[in-house]
Write a protein that holds these residues in place. Sequence first.
Motif, PDB file in Angstrom:
ATOM      1  N   GLU A  24      45.704  70.672 115.784  1.00 28.37           N
ATOM      2  CA  GLU A  24      44.415  71.606 116.197  1.00 28.37           C
ATOM      3  C   GLU A  24      43.108  70.870 115.348  1.00 28.37           C
ATOM      4  O   GLU A  24      42.143  71.002 115.901  1.00 28.37           O
ATOM      5  CB  GLU A  24      44.656  72.966 115.255  1.00 28.37           C
ATOM      6  CG  GLU A  24      43.666  73.850 115.037  1.00 28.37           C
ATOM      7  CD  GLU A  24      43.781  75.108 114.154  1.00 28.37           C
ATOM      8  OE1 GLU A  24      42.874  75.981 114.315  1.00 28.37           O
ATOM      9  OE2 GLU A  24      44.453  75.128 113.296  1.00 28.37           O
ATOM     10  N   GLY A  25      43.373  70.226 114.337  1.00 26.40           N
ATOM     11  CA  GLY A  25      42.398  69.351 113.596  1.00 26.40           C
ATOM     12  C   GLY A  25      41.814  68.234 114.533  1.00 26.40           C
ATOM     13  O   GLY A  25      40.664  67.999 114.906  1.00 26.40           O
ATOM     14  N   ARG A  26      42.904  67.638 115.032  1.00 31.84           N
ATOM     15  CA  ARG A  26      42.667  66.464 116.068  1.00 31.84           C
ATOM     16  C   ARG A  26      41.671  67.179 117.365  1.00 31.84           C
ATOM     17  O   ARG A  26      40.699  66.439 117.936  1.00 31.84           O
ATOM     18  CB  ARG A  26      43.730  65.593 116.585  1.00 31.84           C
ATOM     19  CG  ARG A  26      44.340  65.063 115.516  1.00 31.84           C
ATOM     20  CD  ARG A  26      45.592  64.255 115.955  1.00 31.84           C
ATOM     21  NE  ARG A  26      46.292  63.551 114.962  1.00 31.84           N
ATOM     22  CZ  ARG A  26      47.122  62.567 115.254  1.00 31.84           C
ATOM     23  NH1 ARG A  26      47.667  62.549 116.559  1.00 31.84           N
ATOM     24  NH2 ARG A  26      47.695  62.163 114.173  1.00 31.84           N
ATOM     25  N   LEU A  27      42.192  68.298 117.719  1.00 36.12           N
ATOM     26  CA  LEU A  27      41.442  68.824 118.885  1.00 36.12           C
ATOM     27  C   LEU A  27      39.858  69.490 118.571  1.00 36.12           C
ATOM     28  O   LEU A  27      38.955  68.838 119.373  1.00 36.12           O
ATOM     29  CB  LEU A  27      41.992  69.958 119.357  1.00 36.12           C
ATOM     30  CG  LEU A  27      43.491  69.657 120.403  1.00 36.12           C
ATOM     31  CD1 LEU A  27      44.272  70.903 120.784  1.00 36.12           C
ATOM     32  CD2 LEU A  27      43.143  68.928 121.636  1.00 36.12           C
ATOM     33  N   LEU A  40      57.054  72.402 112.228  1.00 35.02           N
ATOM     34  CA  LEU A  40      56.195  72.517 113.455  1.00 35.02           C
ATOM     35  C   LEU A  40      54.837  73.136 112.907  1.00 35.02           C
ATOM     36  O   LEU A  40      53.664  72.781 113.849  1.00 35.02           O
ATOM     37  CB  LEU A  40      56.996  73.538 114.180  1.00 35.02           C
ATOM     38  CG  LEU A  40      58.128  73.106 114.942  1.00 35.02           C
ATOM     39  CD1 LEU A  40      58.773  74.166 115.847  1.00 35.02           C
ATOM     40  CD2 LEU A  40      57.733  71.947 115.853  1.00 35.02           C
ATOM     41  N   LYS A  41      54.881  73.936 111.955  1.00 29.64           N
ATOM     42  CA  LYS A  41      53.395  74.357 111.787  1.00 29.64           C
ATOM     43  C   LYS A  41      52.407  73.365 111.268  1.00 29.64           C
ATOM     44  O   LYS A  41      51.397  73.367 111.398  1.00 29.64           O
ATOM     45  CB  LYS A  41      53.549  75.328 110.519  1.00 29.64           C
ATOM     46  CG  LYS A  41      54.074  76.783 110.902  1.00 29.64           C
ATOM     47  CD  LYS A  41      54.160  77.884 109.816  1.00 29.64           C
ATOM     48  CE  LYS A  41      53.727  77.521 108.286  1.00 29.64           C
ATOM     49  NZ  LYS A  41      53.790  78.717 107.341  1.00 29.64           N
ATOM     50  N   ARG A  42      53.152  72.424 110.381  1.00 26.91           N
ATOM     51  CA  ARG A  42      52.443  71.219 109.946  1.00 26.91           C
ATOM     52  C   ARG A  42      51.981  70.428 111.115  1.00 26.91           C
ATOM     53  O   ARG A  42      50.558  69.999 110.986  1.00 26.91           O
ATOM     54  CB  ARG A  42      53.173  70.249 109.110  1.00 26.91           C
ATOM     55  CG  ARG A  42      52.473  69.226 108.341  1.00 26.91           C
ATOM     56  CD  ARG A  42      53.283  68.043 107.709  1.00 26.91           C
ATOM     57  NE  ARG A  42      54.304  67.389 108.654  1.00 26.91           N
ATOM     58  CZ  ARG A  42      53.655  66.470 109.608  1.00 26.91           C
ATOM     59  NH1 ARG A  42      52.531  66.107 109.568  1.00 26.91           N
ATOM     60  NH2 ARG A  42      54.872  66.053 110.259  1.00 26.91           N
ATOM     61  N   VAL A  43      52.718  70.039 112.080  1.00 28.27           N
ATOM     62  CA  VAL A  43      52.304  69.539 113.223  1.00 28.27           C
ATOM     63  C   VAL A  43      51.231  70.103 114.072  1.00 28.27           C
ATOM     64  O   VAL A  43      50.178  69.514 114.507  1.00 28.27           O
ATOM     65  CB  VAL A  43      53.617  69.009 114.248  1.00 28.27           C
ATOM     66  CG1 VAL A  43      53.089  68.439 115.539  1.00 28.27           C
ATOM     67  CG2 VAL A  43      54.577  68.083 113.376  1.00 28.27           C
ATOM     68  N   ALA A  44      51.308  71.529 114.004  1.00 26.38           N
ATOM     69  CA  ALA A  44      50.338  72.287 114.904  1.00 26.38           C
ATOM     70  C   ALA A  44      48.964  72.165 114.290  1.00 26.38           C
ATOM     71  O   ALA A  44      47.949  72.166 114.739  1.00 26.38           O
ATOM     72  CB  ALA A  44      50.840  73.722 115.018  1.00 26.38           C
TER      73      ALA A  44
END
Length: 57
Positions: free
Chosen positions: A38-41, A30-34
């Motif tokens: 975040e980078g995409r946003l 979940l940390k990896r996905v978050a």
Amino acid sequence: MLDERLRVERERSDALAARLAKVESEHEELKRVATEVEGRLERAMEYIRSLLAADQS
């Protein structure tokens, strides 16, 4: 009786340790996905800002 209690508690401890390992693994995923989200946003916001800046020129 004491041996039986010890066996049960060891089984319980092993089960809890397995659950903890699974939760820790899920947490890392979940940390990896978050971080990825975040980078995409951030990139999307920069793109929108650049469009707004170009529109104001």
